[in-house]
Design a protein around this motif. Structure first.
Motif, PDB file in Angstrom:
ATOM      1  N   GLN A   1       0.836  -1.193   0.000  1.00  0.00           N
ATOM      2  CA  GLN A   1       0.000   0.000   0.000  1.00  0.00           C
ATOM      3  C   GLN A   1       0.884   1.262   0.000  1.00  0.00           C
ATOM      4  O   GLN A   1       1.872   1.305   0.744  1.00  0.00           O
ATOM      5  CB  GLN A   1      -0.853  -0.012   1.257  1.00  0.00           C
ATOM      6  CG  GLN A   1      -2.229   0.555   1.055  1.00  0.00           C
ATOM      7  CD  GLN A   1      -3.086   0.324   2.289  1.00  0.00           C
ATOM      8  OE1 GLN A   1      -3.032   1.070   3.230  1.00  0.00           O
ATOM      9  NE2 GLN A   1      -3.851  -0.751   2.278  1.00  0.00           N
TER      10      GLN A   1
ATOM     11  N   ASP B   1      -9.340  -4.581  -5.517  1.00  0.00           N
ATOM     12  CA  ASP B   1      -9.193  -4.231  -4.108  1.00  0.00           C
ATOM     13  C   ASP B   1     -10.560  -4.210  -3.435  1.00  0.00           C
ATOM     14  O   ASP B   1     -11.264  -3.197  -3.460  1.00  0.00           O
ATOM     15  CB  ASP B   1      -8.492  -2.873  -3.978  1.00  0.00           C
ATOM     16  CG  ASP B   1      -8.048  -2.611  -2.546  1.00  0.00           C
ATOM     17  OD1 ASP B   1      -8.569  -3.271  -1.628  1.00  0.00           O
ATOM     18  OD2 ASP B   1      -7.187  -1.740  -2.350  1.00  0.00           O
ATOM     19  N   THR B   2     -10.911  -5.340  -2.847  1.00  0.00           N
ATOM     20  CA  THR B   2     -12.223  -5.423  -2.197  1.00  0.00           C
ATOM     21  C   THR B   2     -12.157  -4.927  -0.752  1.00  0.00           C
ATOM     22  O   THR B   2     -13.173  -4.770  -0.097  1.00  0.00           O
ATOM     23  CB  THR B   2     -12.728  -6.883  -2.202  1.00  0.00           C
ATOM     24  OG1 THR B   2     -11.688  -7.700  -1.672  1.00  0.00           O
ATOM     25  CG2 THR B   2     -13.053  -7.344  -3.602  1.00  0.00           C
ATOM     26  N   GLN B   3     -10.926  -4.689  -0.268  1.00  0.00           N
ATOM     27  CA  GLN B   3     -10.757  -4.210   1.112  1.00  0.00           C
ATOM     28  C   GLN B   3     -11.129  -2.725   1.222  1.00  0.00           C
ATOM     29  O   GLN B   3     -11.702  -2.292   2.198  1.00  0.00           O
ATOM     30  CB  GLN B   3      -9.286  -4.326   1.542  1.00  0.00           C
ATOM     31  CG  GLN B   3      -8.604  -5.586   1.090  1.00  0.00           C
ATOM     32  CD  GLN B   3      -8.660  -6.641   2.156  1.00  0.00           C
ATOM     33  OE1 GLN B   3      -8.580  -6.315   3.332  1.00  0.00           O
ATOM     34  NE2 GLN B   3      -8.818  -7.884   1.766  1.00  0.00           N
ATOM     35  N   ARG B   4     -10.720  -1.963   0.203  1.00  0.00           N
ATOM     36  CA  ARG B   4     -10.928  -0.526   0.261  1.00  0.00           C
ATOM     37  C   ARG B   4     -11.756  -0.068  -0.936  1.00  0.00           C
ATOM     38  O   ARG B   4     -11.230   0.052  -2.050  1.00  0.00           O
ATOM     39  CB  ARG B   4      -9.577   0.197   0.255  1.00  0.00           C
ATOM     40  CG  ARG B   4      -8.728  -0.066   1.497  1.00  0.00           C
ATOM     41  CD  ARG B   4      -7.496   0.825   1.463  1.00  0.00           C
ATOM     42  NE  ARG B   4      -6.832   0.772   0.167  1.00  0.00           N
ATOM     43  CZ  ARG B   4      -6.247   1.800  -0.421  1.00  0.00           C
ATOM     44  NH1 ARG B   4      -6.252   2.980   0.163  1.00  0.00           N
ATOM     45  NH2 ARG B   4      -5.652   1.658  -1.583  1.00  0.00           N
TER      46      ARG B   4
ATOM     47  N   THR C   1     -15.455 -11.506  -4.922  1.00  0.00           N
ATOM     48  CA  THR C   1     -14.083 -11.719  -4.436  1.00  0.00           C
ATOM     49  C   THR C   1     -13.113 -11.215  -5.513  1.00  0.00           C
ATOM     50  O   THR C   1     -13.485 -11.050  -6.676  1.00  0.00           O
ATOM     51  CB  THR C   1     -13.804 -13.229  -4.224  1.00  0.00           C
ATOM     52  OG1 THR C   1     -13.857 -13.872  -5.509  1.00  0.00           O
ATOM     53  CG2 THR C   1     -14.818 -13.865  -3.287  1.00  0.00           C
TER      54      THR C   1
ATOM     55  N   ALA D   1      -5.098  -5.618  -4.397  1.00  0.00           N
ATOM     56  CA  ALA D   1      -5.109  -4.842  -3.150  1.00  0.00           C
ATOM     57  C   ALA D   1      -3.696  -4.763  -2.594  1.00  0.00           C
ATOM     58  O   ALA D   1      -2.980  -5.758  -2.567  1.00  0.00           O
ATOM     59  CB  ALA D   1      -6.015  -5.520  -2.133  1.00  0.00           C
TER      60      ALA D   1
ATOM     61  N   ARG E   1      -1.057  -4.037   0.654  1.00  0.00           N
ATOM     62  CA  ARG E   1      -1.102  -4.303   2.102  1.00  0.00           C
ATOM     63  C   ARG E   1      -0.041  -3.434   2.745  1.00  0.00           C
ATOM     64  O   ARG E   1       0.847  -2.931   2.085  1.00  0.00           O
ATOM     65  CB  ARG E   1      -0.790  -5.765   2.409  1.00  0.00           C
ATOM     66  CG  ARG E   1      -1.786  -6.752   1.868  1.00  0.00           C
ATOM     67  CD  ARG E   1      -3.110  -6.710   2.620  1.00  0.00           C
ATOM     68  NE  ARG E   1      -4.186  -7.187   1.741  1.00  0.00           N
ATOM     69  CZ  ARG E   1      -4.561  -8.450   1.633  1.00  0.00           C
ATOM     70  NH1 ARG E   1      -4.017  -9.355   2.374  1.00  0.00           N
ATOM     71  NH2 ARG E   1      -5.509  -8.804   0.803  1.00  0.00           N
TER      72      ARG E   1
ATOM     73  N   GLU F   1      -3.707 -14.590  -2.033  1.00  0.00           N
ATOM     74  CA  GLU F   1      -4.717 -13.927  -2.854  1.00  0.00           C
ATOM     75  C   GLU F   1      -4.168 -13.692  -4.263  1.00  0.00           C
ATOM     76  O   GLU F   1      -4.834 -13.981  -5.265  1.00  0.00           O
ATOM     77  CB  GLU F   1      -5.104 -12.589  -2.204  1.00  0.00           C
ATOM     78  CG  GLU F   1      -6.160 -11.830  -2.967  1.00  0.00           C
ATOM     79  CD  GLU F   1      -6.563 -10.553  -2.246  1.00  0.00           C
ATOM     80  OE1 GLU F   1      -7.095 -10.654  -1.124  1.00  0.00           O
ATOM     81  OE2 GLU F   1      -6.316  -9.467  -2.793  1.00  0.00           O
TER      82      GLU F   1
END
Ligand code: GDP
Length: 297
Positions: free
Chosen positions: A110, A139-142, A168, A193, A195, A205
């Motif tokens: 990130q 990027d499904t996290q953000r 996903t 994504a 990290r 992933e």
């Protein structure tokens, strides 16, 4: 970048050039100073050692020392070894010469500049290679990252994959490739994504996305300003995933340049592109010989 290394080396070389004859001791003395200059520039220790040994072995030969201008010869050897260390002559192009749609996977920590770089590559391929590019954020996290990529796509005047909630990363990647095939895109850039640090979940992933899409390029984006950390990050990513190329961002900053000099030797992966600003056109192919001449003046 490279200014202080360049200044230090030029004072070593001015002294060498100023002499009509050189002894082995003169060369060894100069190499000691080169060694210090490289270490100060944050070049990784094994790379510095290897560099100095190579130059010394080639430079203390009788022919070099007896040459008309031995100083000049030594400088030429330093230049040659520097180019080798940076990856050899010529830029290494992106491998996009496979049947369309060509999947290009972007990975990195990130904040490394990964999403911006995805936009830069899209713009470059559209304008310089006349490719039809689809950008997709995995990027499904953000959720903000998905919007950021959509905005970049607009600025680069390329398409972006519509955002669908609840999928996903692998499902998004598969949808992107399907859209690429159905809608006749040449290139599909998959932005994974980021990290904060390397963890197994991240690597798993990326591996799953790779298995689903078989990318022609797995490009790792690293921040030149993070120095040796960038090199360690690249080594870890390469060991886990086998990256095909590195994009080094923030080459416009005041980093000491050690990461660029260590990257190839430590990771084995070529630096293919460098970022030099926030704008979408601030990206260049990495030419080892041009970097060497920037460093040696
Ligand atoms: P990501 O988290 O890895 O996707 O990083 P972003 O693409 O969001 O970039 C983080 C910040 O770095 C943004 O403000 C970018 O504009 C900036 N950035 C990216 N590449 C470069 C570069 O080559 N030079 C400079 N100066 N800034 C950059």
């Amino acid at each position: 970048m490279f200014e202080s290394l360049s200044n230090r080396l030029s004072s070593v070389f001015d002294r060498l050039r100023g002499r009509g004859a050189l002894s082995e001791t003169d060369v060894l003395e100069a190499m000691r100073e080169v060694r210090l200059a490289l270490l100060e520039a944050d070049v990784a220790l094994p790379v510095v050692k290897d560099f100095v040994t190579k130059v010394r072995d080639r430079a203390v030969g009788v022919e070099v020392l007896r040459a008309v201008s031995p100083g000049q010869q030594v400088i030429k050897i330093v230049n040659d070894v520097l180019i080798e260390q940076l990856g050899g002559e010529g830029a290494v192009p992106l491998n996009i010469n496979v049947p369309a749609p060509v999947p290009v996977l972007m990975v990195g920590l990130q904040g490394s500049g990964k999403t911006t770089t995805a936009g830069k590559i899209a713009l470059m391929l559209r304008t310089k290679e006349r490719k039809r590019v689809l950008l997709a954020s995995l990027d499904t996290q953000r959720p903000a990252a998905q919007l950021q990529l959509a905005q970049l796509a607009e600025r680069a005047e390329v398409s972006s994959l519509p955002i669908v909630q609840g999928q996903t990363p692998v499902q998004i990647a598969t949808r992107a490739m399907d859209a690429g095939r159905r809608e006749g895109f040449d290139i599909v850039i998959l932005d994974t994504a980021g990290r904060l640090s390397i963890d197994e979940e991240l690597m798993d992933e990326v591996k799953a996305i790779r298995a689903a899409t078989n990318p022609a390029e797995t490009l790792l984006v690293v921040d030149a300003m993070t120095g040796q950390d960038a090199v360690n990050t690249a080594r870890a990513f390469n060991e886990a995933l086998g990256v095909t190329g590195i994009v080094m961002t923030r080459m416009d900053g005041d980093a000491r340049g050690g990461a660029a000099l260590s990257m190839r030797a430590i990771t084995g992966a070529p630096i293919k592109l460098t970022g030099s600003g926030e704008k979408l056109d601030a990206m260049e192919p990495f030419h080892p010989e041009r970097i060497a001449s920037r460093i040696l003046g």
